[in-house]
Every structure is written in C-alpha cells, then in structure tokens.
Enzyme design. Sequence first.
Site, PDB file in Angstrom:
ATOM      1  N   ASP A 314      14.894  49.368 -36.575  1.00 28.17           N
ATOM      2  CA  ASP A 314      15.342  49.223 -35.183  1.00 28.17           C
ATOM      3  C   ASP A 314      14.695  47.961 -34.622  1.00 28.17           C
ATOM      4  OD1 ASP A 314      16.098  51.833 -32.786  1.00 28.17           O
ATOM      5  OD2 ASP A 314      16.347  49.670 -32.635  1.00 28.17           O
ATOM      6  N   GLU A 520      18.040  54.539 -23.267  1.00 25.92           N
ATOM      7  CA  GLU A 520      16.781  54.745 -23.979  1.00 25.92           C
ATOM      8  C   GLU A 520      15.693  55.318 -23.080  1.00 25.92           C
ATOM      9  OE1 GLU A 520      17.710  50.862 -26.727  1.00 25.92           O
ATOM     10  OE2 GLU A 520      15.885  51.972 -27.139  1.00 25.92           O
TER      11      GLU A 520
HETATM   12  C1  GLC Z   1      17.796  49.514 -29.624  1.00 25.67           C
HETATM   13  C2  GLC Z   1      18.216  50.887 -30.102  1.00 25.67           C
HETATM   14  C3  GLC Z   1      19.193  50.863 -31.235  1.00 25.67           C
HETATM   15  C4  GLC Z   1      20.031  49.606 -31.192  1.00 25.67           C
HETATM   16  C5  GLC Z   1      19.105  48.417 -31.385  1.00 25.67           C
HETATM   17  C6  GLC Z   1      19.839  47.087 -31.289  1.00 25.67           C
HETATM   18  O1  GLC Z   1      16.453  49.550 -29.229  1.00 25.67           O
HETATM   19  O2  GLC Z   1      17.189  51.814 -30.432  1.00 25.67           O
HETATM   20  O3  GLC Z   1      20.003  52.045 -31.141  1.00 25.67           O
HETATM   21  O4  GLC Z   1      21.017  49.618 -32.205  1.00 25.67           O
HETATM   22  O5  GLC Z   1      18.020  48.417 -30.486  1.00 25.67           O
HETATM   23  O6  GLC Z   1      20.309  46.889 -29.979  1.00 25.67           O
END
Ligand code: GLC
Length: 633
Positions: A314, A520
């Site tokens: 991530d 988030e």
């Molecule tokens: C974010 C998320 C993830 C996403 C990534 C790229 O923090 O946790 O779901 O795909 O970053 O944006």
Amino acid sequence: MGVAKMGRSARPLVGFGLLVLCFMAAMAEDEYLKYKDPKQPLGARIKDLMKRMSLEEKIGQMTQIERKVASADVMKQYFIGSVLSGGGSVPAPKASVQDWVNMVNEIQKGALSTRLGIPMIYGIDAVHGHNNVYKATIFPHNIGLGVTRDPELVKRIGAATALEVRATGIPYAFAPCIAVCRDPRWGRCYESYSEDHKIVQMMTEIIPGLQGDLPPKSRSVPFVAGKTKVAACAKHFVGDGGTVKGVDESNTVINIKDLFSIHMPAYYDSIKKGVATVMVSYSSVNGEKMHANGNLVTGFLKNKLKFRGFVISDWQGIDRITNPPHANYTYSVYAGILAGIDMIMVPENYAEYLSTLTELVKKNVIPMSRINDAVKRILRVKFAMGLFENPLADLSLANQLGSQEHRELAREAVRKSLVLLKNGKNGHYPLLPLPKKAPKILVAGTHADNLGFQCGGWTIEWQGVPGNDLTAGTTILTAVKNTVDPSTQVVFQENPDAGFVKSGGFSYAIVVVGEVAYAEMFGDSANLTIAGTGGAAINTVCGAVKCVVVVVSGRPVVIEPYVAKIDALVAAWLPGTEGQGVADVLFGDYGFSGKLARTWFKSVDQLPMNVGDRHYDPLFAFGFGLTTKPKVN
Ligand code: GLC
C-alpha cells in the site's frame, strides 16, 4: 574450401570475413528479441527478458512512484516499472480524457526509451467507477452493491469501469476492495461489500468484469483480456476489515479459524478468477504487520493459494511497518521485500528505496532469488495483459467516459442498492411509493442537494468533495423534480423551521440526511451520528408532516431515536452520481428489493455486532429489507 588448406595470404581475409559473420549474427540476434515476440510462450518471454536484465533494471520494476514525481527522464534514469495516481492526483483540475492519455503516454515513452524498453504499468483507484476523473460515472460504493447480492450486475459494473479507466489510457485499477468490515466504526466500511464473507465472495465477480473472463481450462493465472480490460487488485490482504473497534490500519486480533473463515475466502475466489495483483493491508494480524508478514504473504497467498500475479504494497505501506513510520527504512525495505511484496508503492522517495534495496541485495541480505521471484511476477502480468504489444494509449475509448449507457447501469445499481427499513406508522397506510401528483411537497435535509455527499469519499479528491461543483451527476433533489408531476410544487429547504413546515400545506416530505464525505482513517468514528443539522431536520419535519427519511451514509448510523416519528425510512448508502435511481424507487417506477448486507445496530455500545453473533439485538437485522411493487401506470 577448408581454412587450413588456404594459402598464408588468404587467412587475414578469412578472419575478417568470420568477424563480419559474427557481427551480423550478433546483429540478427539483437534484432530478434524473444521477449518481444508475442508468439513466444509467456514463460519463454519472461526467461529471455530476465536473463538480459541488470540488477538495477530488475529493482526498477519493483518500484511504483506517484505521477507527481514521475517524468520521462526519471522513468529512463531509474528504470521505473510502475506509476500511480494517488487519490485525487490528476493531470489538471477537471482534466479531459486527452489530458490523461497525454500524461500517461508521456511517462510511458520514458519507460520505453530504456535499454530493454519494458513498458510501465499505470495504476489508479477506480473503486466505484473511475472516481478520480471529472465526468466519469460514479457507481454506488461497495456497501450499496453488497445489498444487491447481484454478481452479474457487479460484473457489468466492472466492465463499464474498465472501459472508463482505459479511456484515460490507464490499464490497472486498485480494485476491488474485498475487505469484510466487521465494525462500522471503521472509516473504510463503505468500501466493503458486507460483514458476511459469502456476499464479498459473490461480489468478486467484479474481477472478470474488470479483467475479462479467464479462458476455459486456465486456472488462477493473472489474466487481462486486452485493451478494453484492466488489471485488477484484490485488497487489502488480509483482515483489513477486522481491526479492533474498526480503527483504520490497526490490529486485527483474531483466532486463525476466524481469520481464514471470515477474511480469507474472497481471496480464494479472486485468485480462481485470475486477479492480476493483490495489495497488502496496512493493518496487523495479532500484532504482526501484514507488510512484514511472510507467513501469510509468501507462505499462504503465494505458496498455498498459488497466487501467480504480483503483490503490491500500500501507499508507504513498508514505511508504516515501523512506529513511527520510516523510523528505520532499511528495515522496512528488508522486511517488506522478504515478506514477499513484489512491487513497492513507494511512492515519492524512490531514490532512497532503490539505493536501499540495491545495497541489501549486494550485501546478500536479500537473496537474488527473492528479486527474481518479484520481477518474474511483475513481467508475467505485463506480458499477460499485452502491455508490451500495446504500451501506448489512444483516444479510441474516449466516448466511454461517463457514457449514458454507464450512467443507466449506475442508476440500475442505485435502485437495487436501496433498502426500505420502514413504511408506514401507527397502522397508517404505507407511505411509499410516493404519489407523483400532489399539490406541494417539501424536500429537506443536508444531503438532498449535495452531489459530493451522495458520492462520498474517493470521488475527484481522496476525501471526496462536498457540494455540487465536483463532477457531472444528478442530486436526489433534482431527481425528485425530474420525477414528480409537472403540477406538483417542490419546495426545498435544507433545515426548515417548524413554523414553515406546519404552515406549508405540504402533502408529504422527503428528508435526506447522512454522513459527510470521508476516506480511510478520516472516516473512523466512535459515535456514528448523522451529520450536522440532519437530526434536527428529521425532528422538525417528521413531527409536522408525513415524511420519508433517506439516509445517505457509508454505513449504518444512529437512527433509533428517530424511527418512531418517521413514516418511512430508506437506506441509500453512497449512491454516486446517478441520484435518479433513488427517485425511481421512491415514486414507484421500480420496487424496493435491497436487503441489508450489514447489521443496523440500535446503539454504538453494541459494536461490534455481526450476524451470527450470540448477542445479536439489532435495530434492523442483516438480510432485512421491505419490498414494494412497481406502480402500474
Ligand atoms: C491508499 C489505500 C489503498 C489505495 C492506495 C493508493 O492509502 O489504502 O486502498 O489503493 O493508497 O491510492
């Protein structure tokens, strides 16, 4: 004529001739690069390319950087293998399809200009349609789609999303989120289809929608069916939806049986359906960071489930292995790569990442076998999806972005995602479906005329954008006005006072309330209350006139105190741009069919509370939903 028999004078000539032959052969060899030959088997192409790659070129493939720090020069200098748009990261505000295609191609040309010309793969969060992009179709978030229990619908949504993503020149979507949200206090619960893994498993049908159907007999191999499909990403592995009190990125305390019976099943389905990539979760399982969890990433996902695509971290996922994040980056790189992560979403300090990993390999702290496994997986996906043959985008799909056909599909999804929780009170006749013809009706509430709230987070911006100036769509208020009889007067007041309501002579009222947009950790909530003046609007309006309350939220919210005074109650979740779907059902052009995919609690003190729990005392149970028949006109 044999060389030995030739006269002395002839030998230099022969030697030169041999040299020329060798040179020509070498040239012929360079002209024919097996890895660039699509007629070669995938394995042969991977093997041929791998043997040509330097350590630098291999580690470059394991690197994903944000578009803000990407340029053709950076791609060339560092052999970068992937670029992403983080939430809201766009070439320009309200960028056009042309802007997107130009940007992606510019970066791609940098990658193609490297010695081996390995194309980069561009990824983006298309989690409810192509949600970063202005005028894209925004579908209901997953919490609403889980209510439909309709895998075929979700597959069509995946196909439509793939077309819109490809329209902008992008071949990779960080979707679907297959989290099983077990506590609605989690800020990402709306990204989860359900608290029940069986519904989440059903919804993995979006993967063949996004990627295309696996050809018969091929099982569990990463597969993307060409230029109208995109590589998908099952995320976040594993247990992201099970953290204590729903605290985002924190710890899932769980026995192994529950981990594998609740949070793992949808990964089986995803891999069976050929998902190209899996993203690791920020969260921990029983105190062990998933980004450093070799047992689950390598031992189980790769070795047991035979996942053959690539595993991606991530955003700064390895940085957050340590607390505070980035406290020991060498350890973060070491732990993340050794756990089995193949591509690191760095996404900005790529020079530090590259040098750190290079040093760890050169010192034999990380074995070359781990690097080779990662690069083979990345190349397998890139070859399988035809990226070497079609690295550059064109405008051939431009008219797919926000097309009427996709908006109609989204409108259908909205209709099927609504849940009717109450219809009529104290023996009154059911209020819904509402009559289209009435002298005067009131529409009230903070969410009646707010496209941004209706779409929620991950829309244009990472956290969403309140108001109506974010993209093209239909608010619920506009949808009501579109639907009622022309003779019906529609009055809108976001938070009317009692006198106004009492003296207004309204036949009925529609009160639309809910949660503000969030994403988030910004959505983590211990109280789950209706935002702003929504509660007051319910009390004022429903105390004076027959009312239907429509809740626009990313999860069940505190509604129990209001239920008695409400005539009808509808859960609309986060419907996206096609608010017309709400009016379609409120006014009876279509019937209510949705059934809760999440338990609706009475009080937050009961949480976590999921179907099957011993102490299960919900306001509205999992699977509940009243139905209505469409009105015969
Ligand atoms: C974010 C998320 C993830 C996403 C990534 C790229 O923090 O946790 O779901 O795909 O970053 O944006």
